[in-house]
Write an enzyme that holds these catalytic residues in place. Sequence first.
Site: not given
Length: 257
Positions: A9, A11, A45, A184, A207, A210
């Site tokens: 991931d 962000d 995202g 994802k 984190d 999602n």
Amino acid sequence: MKHKIIFFDVDGTITSYKDGTISQSTKTAIKQLLDQGFKVVAATGRPLSMCNELAEIGIETFITANGAYVTHQGNCIHKIVLPNETANLFSEFALEQQNALTYYSDTLHMNEVQSPKIQQALYETLRLQEFPPINEDVQLKEIYLLCLFADDVEIEKYKNQFPTIHFKRWHPYIVNVLENDVSKSLAIQKVLNYFGLTKEEAIAFGDGENDIDMLELVDLGIAMGNAGKILKSTANFVTKDSSEDGIAWALKRYELI
């Protein structure tokens, strides 16, 4: 070497959850993985246009728009396109209801509804400090994902108006607007198929909520220290915060670098 591919991931994972920067330790760790032959994938995202800093590190494979658009070396290997008619009707209704709507193509646009609460949600999810450009024409580009800014009470109006649409919440004030499922984990499976790999050969770091399905799919799911309780309970291992060199620490812990 059992594991051959690692999904990150972005962000709050690759970037610090405090200020959105990428630490030198994380950049070095990712470069070490690439030098050792690991395939490294950013699963985010974000739209693809917001991944330039990741490409500079050496990442060539991107799962973007929460799984709706996947590229490798600039070539599309998976995409889910929202029909123009659906996007148009939904856009009109969102404007009538005065809800913000973001449009994910290879870039990011939004409608003209703006407020401090929307700005805060954009910062929390994409680290954006300014509103994206306003989308003047929904049909200009392929749209891979719509994200609606609304609470659960407001969502009920949309469910009544669009009974065939699915709404998947991934932030307290943002939901994915879907005709076909986007996640994802589905995108990861497409990437694994593309490279001829299995989920047993995969690792994932995340984190956010999602990222839950992503960590559940792979052999080794690692949650950042700054992750929420739900994701941490899903993970096989919880590393340090993204602001405390959590990626490098976990990779060393598992002797991957």
